[in-house]
Scaffold this motif. Structure first.
Motif, PDB file in Angstrom:
ATOM      1  N   ILE A  54       0.842  -1.205   0.000  1.00 11.67           N
ATOM      2  CA  ILE A  54       0.000   0.000   0.000  1.00 11.67           C
ATOM      3  C   ILE A  54       0.874   1.251   0.000  1.00 11.67           C
ATOM      4  CG2 ILE A  54      -1.751   1.326   1.285  1.00 11.67           C
ATOM      5  CD1 ILE A  54      -2.841  -1.297   0.131  1.00 11.67           C
ATOM      6  N   SER A  55       1.901   1.268   0.838  1.00  4.80           N
ATOM      7  CA  SER A  55       2.742   2.473   0.904  1.00  4.80           C
ATOM      8  C   SER A  55       3.445   2.710  -0.430  1.00  4.80           C
ATOM      9  CB  SER A  55       3.763   2.364   2.037  1.00  4.80           C
ATOM     10  OG  SER A  55       4.755   1.412   1.722  1.00  4.80           O
ATOM     11  N   GLU A  56       3.935   1.660  -1.055  1.00  8.03           N
ATOM     12  CA  GLU A  56       4.660   1.830  -2.325  1.00  8.03           C
ATOM     13  C   GLU A  56       3.728   2.333  -3.427  1.00  8.03           C
ATOM     14  OE1 GLU A  56       7.749   1.870  -2.961  1.00  8.03           O
ATOM     15  OE2 GLU A  56       8.401   1.215  -0.983  1.00  8.03           O
ATOM     16  N   ILE A  57       2.510   1.821  -3.457  1.00  8.86           N
ATOM     17  CA  ILE A  57       1.589   2.269  -4.508  1.00  8.86           C
ATOM     18  C   ILE A  57       1.197   3.731  -4.260  1.00  8.86           C
ATOM     19  CG2 ILE A  57      -0.670   1.896  -5.594  1.00  8.86           C
ATOM     20  CD1 ILE A  57       1.273  -0.369  -6.236  1.00  8.86           C
ATOM     21  N   ILE A  58       0.958   4.089  -3.005  1.00  4.99           N
ATOM     22  CA  ILE A  58       0.607   5.488  -2.714  1.00  4.99           C
ATOM     23  C   ILE A  58       1.768   6.415  -3.093  1.00  4.99           C
ATOM     24  CG2 ILE A  58       0.261   7.143  -0.804  1.00  4.99           C
ATOM     25  CD1 ILE A  58      -1.650   5.135   0.452  1.00  4.99           C
ATOM     26  N   LEU A  59       2.993   5.956  -2.840  1.00  2.84           N
ATOM     27  CA  LEU A  59       4.142   6.849  -3.077  1.00  2.84           C
ATOM     28  C   LEU A  59       4.585   6.920  -4.531  1.00  2.84           C
ATOM     29  CD1 LEU A  59       6.296   6.208   0.087  1.00  2.84           C
ATOM     30  CD2 LEU A  59       4.774   8.103  -0.407  1.00  2.84           C
ATOM     31  N   GLN A  60       3.986   6.084  -5.386  1.00  2.00           N
ATOM     32  CA  GLN A  60       4.293   6.243  -6.819  1.00  2.00           C
ATOM     33  C   GLN A  60       3.692   7.585  -7.239  1.00  2.00           C
ATOM     34  OE1 GLN A  60       2.376   3.005  -8.799  1.00  2.00           O
ATOM     35  NE2 GLN A  60       3.802   1.498  -8.017  1.00  2.00           N
ATOM     36  N   GLN A  61       4.438   8.429  -7.841  1.00  2.00           N
ATOM     37  CA  GLN A  61       3.992   9.736  -8.337  1.00  2.00           C
ATOM     38  C   GLN A  61       3.382  10.625  -7.250  1.00  2.00           C
ATOM     39  OE1 GLN A  61       2.310   7.156 -10.618  1.00  2.00           O
ATOM     40  NE2 GLN A  61       3.480   7.476 -12.456  1.00  2.00           N
ATOM     41  N   THR A  62       3.678  10.337  -5.990  1.00  2.00           N
ATOM     42  CA  THR A  62       3.162  11.184  -4.911  1.00  2.00           C
ATOM     43  C   THR A  62       4.306  11.451  -3.940  1.00  2.00           C
ATOM     44  OG1 THR A  62       0.998  10.142  -5.095  1.00  2.00           O
ATOM     45  CG2 THR A  62       1.443  11.306  -3.051  1.00  2.00           C
ATOM     46  N   ARG A  63       4.433  12.703  -3.531  1.00  3.66           N
ATOM     47  CA  ARG A  63       5.505  13.021  -2.569  1.00  3.66           C
ATOM     48  C   ARG A  63       5.167  12.440  -1.195  1.00  3.66           C
ATOM     49  NH1 ARG A  63       4.873  17.751  -5.199  1.00  3.66           N
ATOM     50  NH2 ARG A  63       3.615  18.574  -3.508  1.00  3.66           N
ATOM     51  N   VAL A  64       6.222  12.111  -0.426  1.00  3.06           N
ATOM     52  CA  VAL A  64       6.018  11.478   0.882  1.00  3.06           C
ATOM     53  C   VAL A  64       5.107  12.341   1.761  1.00  3.06           C
ATOM     54  CG1 VAL A  64       7.175  10.834   3.033  1.00  3.06           C
ATOM     55  CG2 VAL A  64       8.139  10.133   0.846  1.00  3.06           C
ATOM     56  N   ASN A  65       5.351  13.646   1.793  1.00  2.00           N
ATOM     57  CA  ASN A  65       4.544  14.538   2.646  1.00  2.00           C
ATOM     58  C   ASN A  65       3.068  14.445   2.302  1.00  2.00           C
ATOM     59  OD1 ASN A  65       6.843  15.367   3.731  1.00  2.00           O
ATOM     60  ND2 ASN A  65       6.878  17.413   2.805  1.00  2.00           N
ATOM     61  N   TYR A  95     -11.356   6.965  -0.676  1.00  2.00           N
ATOM     62  CA  TYR A  95     -10.157   7.082   0.171  1.00  2.00           C
ATOM     63  C   TYR A  95      -8.948   7.553  -0.627  1.00  2.00           C
ATOM     64  CZ  TYR A  95     -12.035   5.491   4.568  1.00  2.00           C
ATOM     65  OH  TYR A  95     -12.726   5.429   5.742  1.00  2.00           O
ATOM     66  N   TRP A  96      -9.025   7.428  -1.946  1.00  2.00           N
ATOM     67  CA  TRP A  96      -7.922   7.846  -2.828  1.00  2.00           C
ATOM     68  C   TRP A  96      -8.113   9.277  -3.328  1.00  2.00           C
ATOM     69  CZ3 TRP A  96      -4.138   4.241  -3.034  1.00  2.00           C
ATOM     70  CH2 TRP A  96      -3.076   4.476  -3.869  1.00  2.00           C
ATOM     71  N   GLN A  97      -9.301   9.808  -3.111  1.00  2.00           N
ATOM     72  CA  GLN A  97      -9.652  11.106  -3.694  1.00  2.00           C
ATOM     73  C   GLN A  97      -8.615  12.168  -3.370  1.00  2.00           C
ATOM     74  OE1 GLN A  97     -13.782  12.611  -3.601  1.00  2.00           O
ATOM     75  NE2 GLN A  97     -12.976  14.236  -2.334  1.00  2.00           N
ATOM     76  N   GLY A  98      -8.109  12.831  -4.414  1.00  2.00           N
ATOM     77  CA  GLY A  98      -7.121  13.889  -4.230  1.00  2.00           C
ATOM     78  C   GLY A  98      -5.686  13.425  -4.457  1.00  2.00           C
ATOM     79  N   LEU A  99      -5.460  12.104  -4.479  1.00  2.00           N
ATOM     80  CA  LEU A  99      -4.097  11.597  -4.686  1.00  2.00           C
ATOM     81  C   LEU A  99      -3.699  11.563  -6.165  1.00  2.00           C
ATOM     82  CD1 LEU A  99      -3.319   8.495  -2.425  1.00  2.00           C
ATOM     83  CD2 LEU A  99      -1.951  10.546  -2.711  1.00  2.00           C
ATOM     84  N   GLY A 100      -4.712  11.534  -7.042  1.00  2.00           N
ATOM     85  CA  GLY A 100      -4.413  11.474  -8.477  1.00  2.00           C
ATOM     86  C   GLY A 100      -4.029  10.072  -8.934  1.00  2.00           C
ATOM     87  N   TYR A 101      -3.825   9.923 -10.228  1.00  2.00           N
ATOM     88  CA  TYR A 101      -3.462   8.621 -10.825  1.00  2.00           C
ATOM     89  C   TYR A 101      -4.359   7.511 -10.258  1.00  2.00           C
ATOM     90  CZ  TYR A 101       0.635  11.119 -12.372  1.00  2.00           C
ATOM     91  OH  TYR A 101       1.468  12.040 -12.957  1.00  2.00           O
ATOM     92  N   TYR A 102      -5.638   7.656 -10.551  1.00  2.00           N
ATOM     93  CA  TYR A 102      -6.642   6.807  -9.902  1.00  2.00           C
ATOM     94  C   TYR A 102      -6.595   5.356 -10.347  1.00  2.00           C
ATOM     95  CZ  TYR A 102      -8.219  11.074  -7.895  1.00  2.00           C
ATOM     96  OH  TYR A 102      -8.246  12.230  -7.174  1.00  2.00           O
ATOM     97  N   SER A 103      -5.893   5.083 -11.450  1.00  2.00           N
ATOM     98  CA  SER A 103      -5.775   3.677 -11.849  1.00  2.00           C
ATOM     99  C   SER A 103      -5.035   2.898 -10.758  1.00  2.00           C
ATOM    100  CB  SER A 103      -5.040   3.543 -13.184  1.00  2.00           C
ATOM    101  OG  SER A 103      -3.771   4.121 -13.078  1.00  2.00           O
ATOM    102  N   ARG A 104      -4.216   3.586  -9.962  1.00  2.00           N
ATOM    103  CA  ARG A 104      -3.512   2.903  -8.870  1.00  2.00           C
ATOM    104  C   ARG A 104      -4.520   2.308  -7.881  1.00  2.00           C
ATOM    105  NH1 ARG A 104       0.432   7.231  -6.364  1.00  2.00           N
ATOM    106  NH2 ARG A 104      -1.357   8.564  -6.677  1.00  2.00           N
ATOM    107  N   ALA A 105      -5.554   3.078  -7.554  1.00  2.00           N
ATOM    108  CA  ALA A 105      -6.555   2.591  -6.589  1.00  2.00           C
ATOM    109  C   ALA A 105      -7.366   1.441  -7.197  1.00  2.00           C
ATOM    110  CB  ALA A 105      -7.477   3.732  -6.193  1.00  2.00           C
TER     111      ALA A 105
END
Ligand code: SF4
Length: 368
Positions: A54-65, A95-105
């Motif tokens: 989960i952490s790796e998928i969230i952090l793809q194309q998303t900054r840690v902060n 729960y993914w709303q706002g993170l972008g790249y929604y195909s990840r979810a």
């Protein structure tokens, strides 16, 4: 003095023992730096493959902060594979709303459903999961199972390209192969999890794209880019990403306490997110031009006379390969309207229950 560049054929220039010393020195320096400088992150406290995935998928194309709070919320609601598999996709998207790249979810959800409640424990089965590529499979297998697979993300590309003085473009097949092979040879086989985390943090925090901290770098004496004055030129990229402009005209309907939304479908951005009625045009249009479009007239039932107001003009929203310019209109109709039949009728007060793109969400927060 400039150090001789190594090639991928070490037998010609360097013995196995020499290379082993070189590798140990590299990983020791990186891991020592990491011990003193690492970021404390919740997914580093665990070897649970689900949590790492989960952490790796969230952090793809998303900054840690940005990803940090999303990760905590996501794990709290979906603490294991089974819970995620049993959830409705709309809730996962919310729960993914706002993170972008929604195909990840969508891929996360599909992969969870394919696992029958048990996370796979071989590299071959991990990489076969939907949405998991070489990088993510290496991260999961090294950090959960201690397997010596190197992670090769943008940070690692940059560190290796500079340290080894590799001038082959990293967005070419040859460049990718070259750096990936170096990554496989440089990995610390006894401590792959620690090494992988160390080199990623090293690239993210010290050997950064602009203004790397060479003065404090433990590798500086052996770094070819530094010795050759190539730090600002490496890594080389041959193709700059082409950016296209798109023009969205959103319509926020007021029909008493009701409004209209629709789920986006098709192979495009924001697939499966909800949005307001939308007309996309090839160029910016005025209010009069929009109203004259057949798509707009098709929205409105015969005999109804909507009140139309341009609410926001040319909101710029930048995505990785696109810039969206959005106009927002507010259209008022009677509560009993027969217009917008292709859309889902909901109470305006229920809008926050739906996963919506960040662009529309920002508009609704100001004007909803
Ligand atoms: S010396 Fe500079 S360019 Fe070389 S590895 Fe260190 S930070 Fe990166």
């Amino acid at each position: 003095m400039t150090r001789k560049k190594y090639t991928l054929l070490p037998a010609e220039i360097i013995s196995d023992d020499e290379f082993s010393t070189f590798r140990i020195q590299f990983s020791t320096d990186i891991i020592r730096w990491y011990d003193e400088n690492k970021r404390e992150l919740p997914w580093r406290e665990t070897t649970d493959p689900y949590t790492i995935w989960i952490s790796e998928i969230i952090l793809q194309q998303t900054r840690v902060n940005q990803g940090y709070d999303y990760f905590l919320r996501f794990i709290e609601r979906f603490p294991d594979v089974q819970t995620l598999a049993e959830a409705h996709e709309d809730e996962v998207m919310k729960y993914w709303q706002g993170l972008g790249y929604y195909s990840r979810a969508r891929n996360l959800h599909a992969a969870a459903k394919s696992m029958n409640g048990i996370f796979p424990d071989t590299y071959e089965r991990v990489i076969a999961l939907k949405g998991v590529g070489e990088y993510t499979a290496a991260a999961i297998c090294s950090m959960s199972y201690g397997m010596p697979y190197p992670v090769v993300d943008g940070n690692v590309f940059r560190v290796i390209s500079r340290y080894m003085g590799i001038e082959t473009p990293i967005d070419s097949g040859r460049g990718k192969k070259e750096i990936t092979e170096w990554a496989s040879r440089l990995i610390d086989r006894k401590r792959p999890a620690l090494y992988n985390q160390a080199i990623m943090d090293f690239g993210a925090l010290l050997c950064t794209p602009k203004s790397p901290g060479c003065a404090e770098c433990p590798l500086v004496d052996r770094c070819i880019a530094f010795a050759d004055g190539l730090v600002s030129k490496l890594p080389v990229k041959k193709n700059k990403t082409k950016v296209t402009n798109r023009y969205f005209n959103y319509i926020y309907v007021h029909a008493g306490e009701y409004t209209y939304i629709r789920k986006r479908v098709g192979d495009d951005i924001w697939k499966n997110l909800f949005e307001l009625p939308l007309i996309e045009t090839l160029q910016p249009v005025t209010e009069e031009e929009l109203i004259a479009l057949p798509e707009f007239r098709n929205f409105i039932a015969e005999g109804e006379l909507p009140l139309i107001r341009l609410s926001l003009r040319q909101v710029k929203h930048v995505l990785s390969h696109r810039v969206i310019y959005a106009d927002f209109y507010e259209v008022t109709l009677p509560e009993t309207t027969r217009s917008f039949t292709a859309y889902k009728r909901i109470k305006k007060s229920e809008l926050d229950q739906y996963a919506i793109s960040r662009l529309v969400q920002i508009f609704l927060e100001k004007n909803g």
